[in-house]
Design a protein around this motif. Structure first.
Motif, PDB file in Angstrom:
ATOM      1  N   HIS A 215      51.117  17.295  41.867  1.00  0.00           N
ATOM      2  CA  HIS A 215      52.232  18.068  42.057  1.00  0.00           C
ATOM      3  C   HIS A 215      51.839  19.400  42.941  1.00  0.00           C
ATOM      4  O   HIS A 215      50.477  19.443  43.353  1.00  0.00           O
ATOM      5  N   SER A 216      52.746  20.380  43.306  1.00  0.00           N
ATOM      6  CA  SER A 216      52.199  21.490  44.020  1.00  0.00           C
ATOM      7  C   SER A 216      51.116  22.395  43.335  1.00  0.00           C
ATOM      8  O   SER A 216      51.073  22.199  42.032  1.00  0.00           O
ATOM      9  N   SER A 217      50.708  23.362  44.220  1.00  0.00           N
ATOM     10  CA  SER A 217      49.440  24.069  43.749  1.00  0.00           C
ATOM     11  C   SER A 217      50.112  25.182  42.534  1.00  0.00           C
ATOM     12  O   SER A 217      49.585  25.619  41.620  1.00  0.00           O
ATOM     13  N   GLU A 218      51.357  25.436  43.148  1.00  0.00           N
ATOM     14  CA  GLU A 218      52.010  26.556  41.955  1.00  0.00           C
ATOM     15  C   GLU A 218      52.419  25.965  40.657  1.00  0.00           C
ATOM     16  O   GLU A 218      52.096  26.560  39.821  1.00  0.00           O
ATOM     17  N   VAL A 219      52.796  24.671  40.819  1.00  0.00           N
ATOM     18  CA  VAL A 219      52.934  23.884  39.371  1.00  0.00           C
ATOM     19  C   VAL A 219      51.708  23.944  38.606  1.00  0.00           C
ATOM     20  O   VAL A 219      51.701  24.116  37.388  1.00  0.00           O
ATOM     21  N   ILE A 220      50.607  23.619  39.063  1.00  0.00           N
ATOM     22  CA  ILE A 220      49.373  23.421  38.558  1.00  0.00           C
ATOM     23  C   ILE A 220      48.726  24.677  38.136  1.00  0.00           C
ATOM     24  O   ILE A 220      48.522  24.744  36.747  1.00  0.00           O
ATOM     25  N   ALA A 221      48.935  25.561  39.055  1.00  0.00           N
ATOM     26  CA  ALA A 221      48.676  27.005  38.286  1.00  0.00           C
ATOM     27  C   ALA A 221      49.305  27.555  37.361  1.00  0.00           C
ATOM     28  O   ALA A 221      48.724  27.838  36.353  1.00  0.00           O
ATOM     29  N   ALA A 222      50.695  27.484  37.464  1.00  0.00           N
ATOM     30  CA  ALA A 222      51.596  27.909  36.210  1.00  0.00           C
ATOM     31  C   ALA A 222      51.181  27.255  34.917  1.00  0.00           C
ATOM     32  O   ALA A 222      51.451  27.860  33.944  1.00  0.00           O
ATOM     33  N   THR A 223      50.972  25.779  35.136  1.00  0.00           N
ATOM     34  CA  THR A 223      50.678  24.974  34.008  1.00  0.00           C
ATOM     35  C   THR A 223      49.386  25.435  33.099  1.00  0.00           C
ATOM     36  O   THR A 223      49.299  25.577  32.065  1.00  0.00           O
ATOM     37  N   VAL A 224      48.448  25.533  34.048  1.00  0.00           N
ATOM     38  CA  VAL A 224      47.035  26.104  33.513  1.00  0.00           C
ATOM     39  C   VAL A 224      47.183  27.590  32.668  1.00  0.00           C
ATOM     40  O   VAL A 224      46.879  27.746  31.774  1.00  0.00           O
ATOM     41  N   LEU A 225      47.791  28.382  33.405  1.00  0.00           N
ATOM     42  CA  LEU A 225      48.043  29.785  33.058  1.00  0.00           C
ATOM     43  C   LEU A 225      48.735  29.490  31.550  1.00  0.00           C
ATOM     44  O   LEU A 225      48.546  30.371  30.741  1.00  0.00           O
ATOM     45  N   ARG A 226      49.606  28.851  31.528  1.00  0.00           N
ATOM     46  CA  ARG A 226      50.557  28.949  30.328  1.00  0.00           C
ATOM     47  C   ARG A 226      49.777  28.193  29.286  1.00  0.00           C
ATOM     48  O   ARG A 226      49.903  29.001  28.233  1.00  0.00           O
ATOM     49  N   ASP A 227      48.946  27.170  29.464  1.00  0.00           N
ATOM     50  CA  ASP A 227      48.392  26.645  28.116  1.00  0.00           C
ATOM     51  C   ASP A 227      46.797  27.013  27.854  1.00  0.00           C
ATOM     52  O   ASP A 227      46.324  26.793  26.861  1.00  0.00           O
ATOM     53  N   ALA A 228      46.143  27.509  28.911  1.00  0.00           N
ATOM     54  CA  ALA A 228      44.737  27.952  28.887  1.00  0.00           C
ATOM     55  C   ALA A 228      44.856  29.442  28.892  1.00  0.00           C
ATOM     56  O   ALA A 228      43.570  29.805  28.573  1.00  0.00           O
ATOM     57  N   GLY A 229      45.678  30.341  29.417  1.00  0.00           N
ATOM     58  CA  GLY A 229      45.412  31.746  29.559  1.00  0.00           C
ATOM     59  C   GLY A 229      45.691  32.258  28.124  1.00  0.00           C
ATOM     60  O   GLY A 229      46.549  31.975  27.236  1.00  0.00           O
ATOM     61  N   THR A 230      44.711  33.245  28.044  1.00  0.00           N
ATOM     62  CA  THR A 230      44.738  34.079  26.745  1.00  0.00           C
ATOM     63  C   THR A 230      45.533  35.387  26.731  1.00  0.00           C
ATOM     64  O   THR A 230      45.614  36.073  27.986  1.00  0.00           O
ATOM     65  N   ARG A 231      46.337  35.812  25.745  1.00  0.00           N
ATOM     66  CA  ARG A 231      47.119  37.221  25.729  1.00  0.00           C
ATOM     67  C   ARG A 231      46.076  38.187  25.473  1.00  0.00           C
ATOM     68  O   ARG A 231      46.356  39.377  25.636  1.00  0.00           O
ATOM     69  N   ARG A 232      44.818  37.915  25.089  1.00  0.00           N
ATOM     70  CA  ARG A 232      43.839  39.152  24.973  1.00  0.00           C
ATOM     71  C   ARG A 232      43.139  39.515  26.086  1.00  0.00           C
ATOM     72  O   ARG A 232      42.172  40.268  25.899  1.00  0.00           O
ATOM     73  N   ASP A 233      43.665  38.907  27.367  1.00  0.00           N
ATOM     74  CA  ASP A 233      42.861  39.524  28.313  1.00  0.00           C
ATOM     75  C   ASP A 233      44.083  39.149  29.489  1.00  0.00           C
ATOM     76  O   ASP A 233      44.827  38.437  29.500  1.00  0.00           O
ATOM     77  N   ASP A 234      43.713  39.935  30.772  1.00  0.00           N
ATOM     78  CA  ASP A 234      44.354  39.507  32.125  1.00  0.00           C
ATOM     79  C   ASP A 234      43.851  38.215  32.447  1.00  0.00           C
ATOM     80  O   ASP A 234      42.809  37.696  32.000  1.00  0.00           O
ATOM     81  N   ALA A 235      44.646  37.551  33.048  1.00  0.00           N
ATOM     82  CA  ALA A 235      44.532  35.952  33.502  1.00  0.00           C
ATOM     83  C   ALA A 235      44.903  35.702  34.812  1.00  0.00           C
ATOM     84  O   ALA A 235      46.138  36.085  35.271  1.00  0.00           O
ATOM     85  N   GLY A 236      44.371  35.056  35.608  1.00  0.00           N
ATOM     86  CA  GLY A 236      44.446  34.692  36.968  1.00  0.00           C
ATOM     87  C   GLY A 236      44.084  33.183  37.214  1.00  0.00           C
ATOM     88  O   GLY A 236      43.073  32.985  36.913  1.00  0.00           O
TER      89      GLY A 236
END
Length: 346
Positions: free
Chosen positions: A318-339
């Motif tokens: 899939h597109s870079s946008e979809v991959i990035a959003a999936t990683v941010l959703r499932d691997a991003g922590t709420r205890r820090d900024d995430a990019g």
């Protein structure tokens, strides 16, 4: 970036033109807020009235779908740009229930909520470009772009950021550029959180765009000198050399870089200890093989490394946008900024 919220939007919020605004979409009133924000952004970009109306339909239907069908629904409204025009992108993210058969689920007439089942169809008919990936039990990510005129080629890389819970400014930032044949990517994580962290990363992005056309290690040295008046940042620069089949990588601090091969192999890239703008040892550049079909993933330490592409069948197609959003959703922590920043290698 403003907080994830479903509140009313009285005018184009600060940040909507450059970084985008996240909305939490959990009740019917949220759909109106998303639609108004998208309309105002399109008007600010001077998009034709017909395309503004098309975007409003897509935004309202996308938000409505999240309210009716999804858990923990979020929508990002942001600007997308090509060399000669600007459009609006909607990125919809939820945490379930997901779809087992995407093609069947997006067809007109299919509904799990007793409605007419035309929401997805309405979105796709207004979109200039769209992409969707869904995994049962994990959720769905969908991206929609509405452009004012002709559809430009897809961007070769795309990223997303999200601030720590309770903050309105995000200390993480990303950028890409092509200069004198060099295709380069930057991820920056400003020290700490809030406005001062955001200022450090924004200065790194500005410096990145004016840096000379030199290899990544020299770009990092340039950024180190350029942001010395800020609180500093962890940052890394990657260069995709498609002709040589190689990626060159240099970083200071804990920015993670990974090359995901077309065969599923995963290879990490090395950053040196330090804080750009303040503390550094020698900046070193490393080379890694880059095969056709590979995916390059860079992220801040607000995203955990235990994310595994094998848990998301078909995602890397899939597109870079979809991959990035999936990683941010499932691997991003709420205890820090995430990019997260993702590039696809054709």
């Amino acid at each position: 970036m403003v907080p994830m919220s479903g509140g009313a939007v009285a005018s184009v919020p600060e940040g909507l033109l450059d970084g985008g605004v996240w909305f939490r979409v959990e009740e019917a009133g949220s759909a109106s807020a998303v639609r108004r924000a998208a309309e105002r952004l399109a008007a600010e970009l001077a998009m034709p009235e017909k395309r503004v109306a098309d975007l409003a339909i897509a935004a309202a239907e996308a938000a409505g779908n999240l309210v009716k069908h999804a858990d923990q629904g979020l929508i990002l409204v942001r600007t997308v740009r090509s060399a000669d025009q600007a459009g609006v992108e909607l990125i919809m993210v939820d945490s379930g229930p997901g779809m087992a058969d995407v093609q069947f689920s997006i067809g007109d007439g299919h509904s799990t909520a007793g409605t007419l089942g035309i929401g997805f169809g309405a979105i796709l008919r207004q979109a200039s470009r769209w992409d969707l990936h869904s995994v049962p039990g994990k959720g769905t990510v969908m991206t929609v772009q509405v452009w004012p005129a002709r559809l430009p080629d897809p961007a070769w890389a795309a990223g997303l950021t999200r601030p720590i819970t309770g903050e309105t400014a995000c200390g993480d930032a990303w950028a890409i550029r092509e200069i004198d044949g060099r295709r380069q990517m930057l991820v920056s994580d400003g020290l700490g959180h809030g406005g001062l962290a955001a200022a450090a990363s924004h200065e790194a992005v500005r410096a990145f765009h004016r840096a000379p056309a030199v290899p990544p290690a020299q770009v990092v040295e340039f950024l180190h000198r350029a942001i010395g008046h800020t609180r500093g940042a962890a940052l890394a620069v990657a260069e995709l050399d498609l002709t040589a089949g190689m990626i060159r990588y240099a970083g200071l601090g804990n920015i993670s870089g990974t090359v995901l091969g077309p065969d599923g192999n995963r290879r990490g890239m090395v950053s040196m200890p330090g804080i750009a703008g303040h503390q550094r040892r020698q900046v070193r550049e490393y080379d890694y093989p880059l095969l056709p079909g590979a995916t390059v993933l860079m992220h801040s330490d607000g995203v955990v490394d235990r994310w595994n592409a094998a848990d998301y069948p078909g995602l890397l197609s899939h597109s870079s946008e979809v991959i990035a959003a999936t990683v941010l959703r499932d691997a991003g922590t709420r205890r820090d900024d995430a990019g997260v920043l993702v590039a696809k290698v054709s």
